[in-house]
Motif scaffolding. Sequence first.
Motif, short mmCIF file in Angstrom:
data_model
loop_
_atom_site.label_atom_id
_atom_site.label_comp_id
_atom_site.label_asym_id
_atom_site.label_seq_id
_atom_site.Cartn_x
_atom_site.Cartn_y
_atom_site.Cartn_z
N PRO A 129 0.80 -1.23 0.00
CA PRO A 129 0.00 0.00 0.00
C PRO A 129 0.83 1.28 0.00
N SER A 130 2.00 1.26 0.63
CA SER A 130 2.83 2.47 0.68
C SER A 130 3.93 2.48 -0.37
N GLY A 131 4.14 1.35 -1.05
CA GLY A 131 5.22 1.27 -2.02
C GLY A 131 6.60 1.32 -1.37
N ARG A 132 6.74 0.72 -0.19
CA ARG A 132 8.02 0.70 0.52
C ARG A 132 8.62 -0.70 0.47
N LEU A 155 7.04 5.02 8.62
CA LEU A 155 8.00 5.10 7.53
C LEU A 155 7.90 3.90 6.61
N PHE A 156 7.48 2.76 7.14
CA PHE A 156 7.34 1.55 6.33
C PHE A 156 5.93 1.39 5.77
N GLN A 157 4.93 1.62 6.59
CA GLN A 157 3.56 1.34 6.18
C GLN A 157 2.84 2.50 5.51
N THR A 158 3.45 3.67 5.51
CA THR A 158 2.90 4.82 4.78
C THR A 158 4.05 5.60 4.15
N SER A 159 3.70 6.51 3.27
CA SER A 159 4.69 7.42 2.70
C SER A 159 3.97 8.71 2.31
N PHE A 160 4.73 9.74 1.99
CA PHE A 160 4.13 10.97 1.47
C PHE A 160 5.10 11.64 0.53
N ALA A 161 4.56 12.48 -0.33
CA ALA A 161 5.38 13.17 -1.32
C ALA A 161 4.83 14.58 -1.53
N GLU A 162 5.72 15.49 -1.88
CA GLU A 162 5.32 16.86 -2.24
C GLU A 162 5.09 16.87 -3.75
N GLU A 164 3.48 19.25 -5.52
CA GLU A 164 3.74 20.60 -6.00
C GLU A 164 4.10 21.45 -4.79
N LYS A 165 4.60 22.63 -5.03
CA LYS A 165 5.11 23.43 -3.92
C LYS A 165 4.05 23.61 -2.83
N GLY A 166 4.37 23.09 -1.63
CA GLY A 166 3.48 23.27 -0.49
C GLY A 166 2.32 22.31 -0.41
N LEU A 167 2.18 21.38 -1.38
CA LEU A 167 1.07 20.42 -1.37
C LEU A 167 1.63 19.01 -1.23
N PHE A 168 1.28 18.34 -0.14
CA PHE A 168 1.79 17.02 0.18
C PHE A 168 0.65 16.01 0.20
N VAL A 169 0.90 14.83 -0.35
CA VAL A 169 -0.11 13.78 -0.37
C VAL A 169 0.48 12.51 0.25
N THR A 170 -0.37 11.77 0.95
CA THR A 170 0.06 10.52 1.57
C THR A 170 -0.25 9.34 0.67
N ARG A 171 0.41 8.23 0.97
CA ARG A 171 0.15 6.96 0.30
C ARG A 171 0.22 5.86 1.35
N GLY A 172 -0.78 5.00 1.39
CA GLY A 172 -0.77 3.89 2.34
C GLY A 172 -1.83 4.00 3.42
N LEU A 173 -2.28 5.22 3.71
CA LEU A 173 -3.34 5.37 4.72
C LEU A 173 -4.64 4.70 4.28
N LEU A 198 2.98 15.65 9.61
CA LEU A 198 2.33 14.56 8.89
C LEU A 198 2.49 13.23 9.62
N VAL A 199 3.65 13.00 10.22
CA VAL A 199 3.86 11.75 10.96
C VAL A 199 2.82 11.62 12.07
N ARG A 200 2.55 12.71 12.77
CA ARG A 200 1.55 12.67 13.84
C ARG A 200 0.15 12.45 13.28
N ILE A 201 -0.15 13.14 12.19
CA ILE A 201 -1.47 13.01 11.57
C ILE A 201 -1.66 11.59 11.06
N ILE A 202 -0.66 11.06 10.36
CA ILE A 202 -0.73 9.71 9.81
C ILE A 202 -0.96 8.69 10.92
N THR A 203 -0.19 8.80 11.99
CA THR A 203 -0.32 7.85 13.10
C THR A 203 -1.71 7.91 13.71
#
Length: 260
Positions: A129-132, A155-162, A164-173, A198-203
């Motif tokens: 799901p996270s591509g890790r 770090l293993f079960q989720t990931s995130f990427a920017e 575009e400038k200032g916009l971050f999306v998660t993967r795995g949630l 994001l780490v706090r939000i994801i958790t």
Amino acid sequence: MNPEPPLLIIASIADDLDLAHLPWSEPARARVSVNSAKFNELEIVEVIVDGMPFLLSRLSTAETAQKFSEQKFERLFCGAPSSNDSAIGVGPRDMLISARHLPEVNHRLLLLGKWIGESLAASAAAWLPSGRLASFSYFEETVAEYLAGGPFPSLFQTSFAEIEKGLFVTRGLNYFTGQEVRLTAPSGYSVSDVAKRLVRIITDIATRGKIDSPAQAQGIVDGETLNFLPSDDLAHLDITITNRAIKTPPASICSQTRRQ
């Protein structure tokens, strides 16, 4: 119908390995029971851990190679699987799908993967799901810490990427809650600043479930507010950060992402 297993344990596995007779360690044998008759004539076995049902499935070397050619993985302390590697998939039974976010279920799924990897001298573990893709030593250490009361292995079960400038999306949630996050940060925030939040939000979302209504929460510094706005189908959670200490206005959520 049982979904694709989220966890792959990668090792050099003998062709004649019988999933119903894995070389379990002593601690594993005390807690694992195998129901090989459930999926007769298939390379799938049902495994019960502390009363919770999981499925083990076998991927050949060709199927493993195809999996890693079709999906892009971010590697953590490891190289790509070798041409001799195959994999064992580990996933919850269909009756556990709605409980995937519960720590009790996630603990046992990862523990099962740890036991399997240790018994087969695995080289790596992948969380689809996270591509890790992580070295097995990293996976083993992270899972041991999690099981001992440590943090959710974001770090293993989720990931995130920017994206575009200032916009971050998660993967795995989505695996845990059916919801991914799109976070828009003020221009004064660095990637490191966003990562801490994001780490706090994801958790929180991964362990407690999706946010299904607009809400606000205090940030991690004075004057900071997190604004939550779920999409109509709850598949996405848009988050903006406002900070009274920053004079420049925060970037706005792009209208095209709201419509998705």
